[in-house]
Design a protein around this motif. Structure first.
Motif, PDB file in Angstrom:
ATOM      1  N   GLU A 113      13.391  47.795 -69.418  1.00 28.91           N
ATOM      2  CA  GLU A 113      14.707  46.888 -69.534  1.00 28.91           C
ATOM      3  C   GLU A 113      14.120  45.340 -69.819  1.00 28.91           C
ATOM      4  O   GLU A 113      12.745  45.111 -69.246  1.00 28.91           O
ATOM      5  CB  GLU A 113      15.465  46.854 -68.258  1.00 28.91           C
ATOM      6  CG  GLU A 113      16.106  48.147 -68.223  1.00 28.91           C
ATOM      7  CD  GLU A 113      17.050  48.377 -67.078  1.00 28.91           C
ATOM      8  OE1 GLU A 113      17.003  47.311 -66.062  1.00 28.91           O
ATOM      9  OE2 GLU A 113      17.832  49.227 -66.811  1.00 28.91           O
ATOM     10  N   GLY A 115      23.176  46.952 -73.697  1.00 30.05           N
ATOM     11  CA  GLY A 115      23.456  46.266 -72.155  1.00 30.05           C
ATOM     12  C   GLY A 115      23.978  44.818 -72.783  1.00 30.05           C
ATOM     13  O   GLY A 115      24.774  44.669 -73.750  1.00 30.05           O
ATOM     14  N   THR A 132      20.881  42.047 -68.532  1.00 35.09           N
ATOM     15  CA  THR A 132      19.877  43.364 -68.555  1.00 35.09           C
ATOM     16  C   THR A 132      20.162  44.093 -69.692  1.00 35.09           C
ATOM     17  O   THR A 132      21.228  44.871 -70.221  1.00 35.09           O
ATOM     18  CB  THR A 132      20.522  44.415 -67.479  1.00 35.09           C
ATOM     19  OG1 THR A 132      20.458  43.320 -66.441  1.00 35.09           O
ATOM     20  CG2 THR A 132      19.505  45.395 -67.326  1.00 35.09           C
ATOM     21  N   ARG A 137      18.678  47.343 -72.209  1.00 33.55           N
ATOM     22  CA  ARG A 137      17.778  48.672 -72.162  1.00 33.55           C
ATOM     23  C   ARG A 137      17.545  48.946 -73.656  1.00 33.55           C
ATOM     24  O   ARG A 137      18.083  48.952 -74.245  1.00 33.55           O
ATOM     25  CB  ARG A 137      18.442  49.608 -71.377  1.00 33.55           C
ATOM     26  CG  ARG A 137      17.618  51.026 -71.212  1.00 33.55           C
ATOM     27  CD  ARG A 137      18.322  51.824 -70.421  1.00 33.55           C
ATOM     28  NE  ARG A 137      19.424  52.636 -70.981  1.00 33.55           N
ATOM     29  CZ  ARG A 137      19.289  53.638 -71.782  1.00 33.55           C
ATOM     30  NH1 ARG A 137      18.269  54.253 -71.977  1.00 33.55           N
ATOM     31  NH2 ARG A 137      20.262  54.238 -72.330  1.00 33.55           N
TER      32      ARG A 137
END
Length: 398
Positions: free
Chosen positions: A73, A107, A111, A113
């Motif tokens: 991430e 995301g 954040t 991913r």
């Protein structure tokens, strides 16, 4: 809190915040301004940005950035710096568009991913399959417009078949062809293409009527108390295509007997067969087939004349000299039945047991006429369609 000059995503287009307050005022690349709630936008870069239409395409390698980040991430800022070397409004917007595309990342700007290689490979396989299906469908629609399809095209006609059967309210295929989306038009198209034949009958499905007999179930027979009437000759008279005979007549001395097939004796009250029969209400007699109210095996076993002895409910009528009849007895019975067609019965009406039954019926008819009973005599015909789709209409003898 989003500040003036920030770059935001509003409805998948870049906008710049021109003023911030209880609501944000944002401006699009075309110069149009509007007031929106802060929760309706996604901040991509704090700015300052002056022209959301002049972001351009920065130099960088987002694919290599994904390979480095696969399975981990990061933030949009980190992704932008890794792919484009620095965190600029143009780089942030380019990276965000890639994230939003869903091919390598998912995301929000805080954040993100990065999908692992197996997930990306699966996504790419699915996209390739969707493209292949879309290409096959384009070819199908072209062939359909030309009036000729292939056997492989059958799978694309599911929406047309569903509309024809009344299982759907519309059809994508019919819309693409510019045809009215009605069950009748869908049925007509399927017949014209040769996908359906005359034996494909959509009307039971449209009306919510079962088009098949119930499935086989276990049933128990109770023959206690049945009276043996097998010494009397009884006759079941139907047309030559009748499979299951459900009534018969016989003469014993001066008594006229009427016999009704008795499959109900094997049907437990409120059991599976009983509930299914009640839900149907009646058998469906369509030109191409019959969907019985009872399971086929039960029908065959209780058809009169199907075996040496048949189970029945029998009614004994006394026939008086005036032609009137009086019900004298009702009993479960065993009977011996001879099956006759209308033509065969007509040849034998003047002699033997069948002749005596005929005379009793004529006397009763005269009695009814004497007391002005209504007599409805309408022509009757048998309509059938064979396996080749040939329709036959045969008048039945009066």
């Amino acid at each position: 809190m989003t500040r003036s000059g920030a770059l935001v995503d509003y409805k998948r287009e870049p906008h710049v915040v021109t003023s911030a307050g209880e609501k944000l005022t944002i401006r699009s690349a075309s110069g149009a301004e509007r007031k929106v709630r802060e929760k309706d936008v996604t901040e991509i870069h704090p700015g300052p940005v002056h022209d959301p239409g002049g972001l351009g395409d920065p130099d960088g390698d987002i694919e290599t950035a994904w390979q480095i980040l696969a399975g981990t991430e990061c933030s949009l800022k980190e992704l932008c710096e890794l792919a484009y070397g620095e965190y600029t409004p143009a780089g942030a917007w380019a990276a965000w568009r890639f994230v939003r595309g869903g091919t390598r990342f998912e995301g929000n700007p805080r954040t993100i991913r990065a999908f692992d290689e197996a997930t990306v490979e699966r996504f790419e396989t699915e996209r390739r399959q969707r493209r292949e299906v879309a290409e096959r469908r384009r070819g199908f629609v072209e062939r359909l417009r030309g009036g000729a399809i292939t056997s492989a095209d059958r799978g694309f006609l599911g929406d047309v078949e569903a509309l024809a059967r009344g299982a759907a309210q519309g059809s994508k295929t019919m819309r693409e062809l510019g045809l009215r989306e009605t069950p009748e038009r869908a049925h007509e198209l399927l017949l014209r293409l040769g996908v359906w034949s005359l034996l494909d009958n959509p009307y039971p499905a449209r009306l919510g009527v079962p088009s098949r007999s119930p499935g086989e179930v276990v049933f128990e027979e109770d023959d206690a108390g049945r009276r043996d009437l097998t010494t009397m000759r009884s006759f079941a008279i139907d047309d030559e295509d009748t499979v299951a005979a459900d009534d018969a007549v016989g003469m014993d001395g001066d008594a006229l007997w009427v016999h009704i097939a008795d499959p109900a004796s094997a049907v437990a009250p409120d059991g599976d067969i009983d509930r299914e029969a009640r839900s149907r209400g009646a058998s469906l007699h369509a030109p191409e087939k019959v969907a019985h109210i009872f399971p086929e095996r039960l029908i065959a076993r209780y058809s009169l004349g199907a075996a040496e002895r048949s189970r029945a409910i029998s009614f004994r009528f006394g026939v008086v000299a005036t032609g009137d009849v009086v019900l004298e007895e009702v009993t479960p019975s065993w009977i011996r039945v001879e099956r006759l067609t209308y033509v065969e019965a007509d040849r034998r009406l003047r002699s033997g047991d069948l002749g005596r039954i005929y005379e009793a019926a004529r006397a009763f008819s005269r009695w009814r006429m004497r007391y002005a009973a209504p007599s409805i005599e309408l022509p009757e015909a048998k309509i059938r369609i064979d396996s080749d789709g040939v329709v036959s209409i045969t008048p039945l003898l009066p």
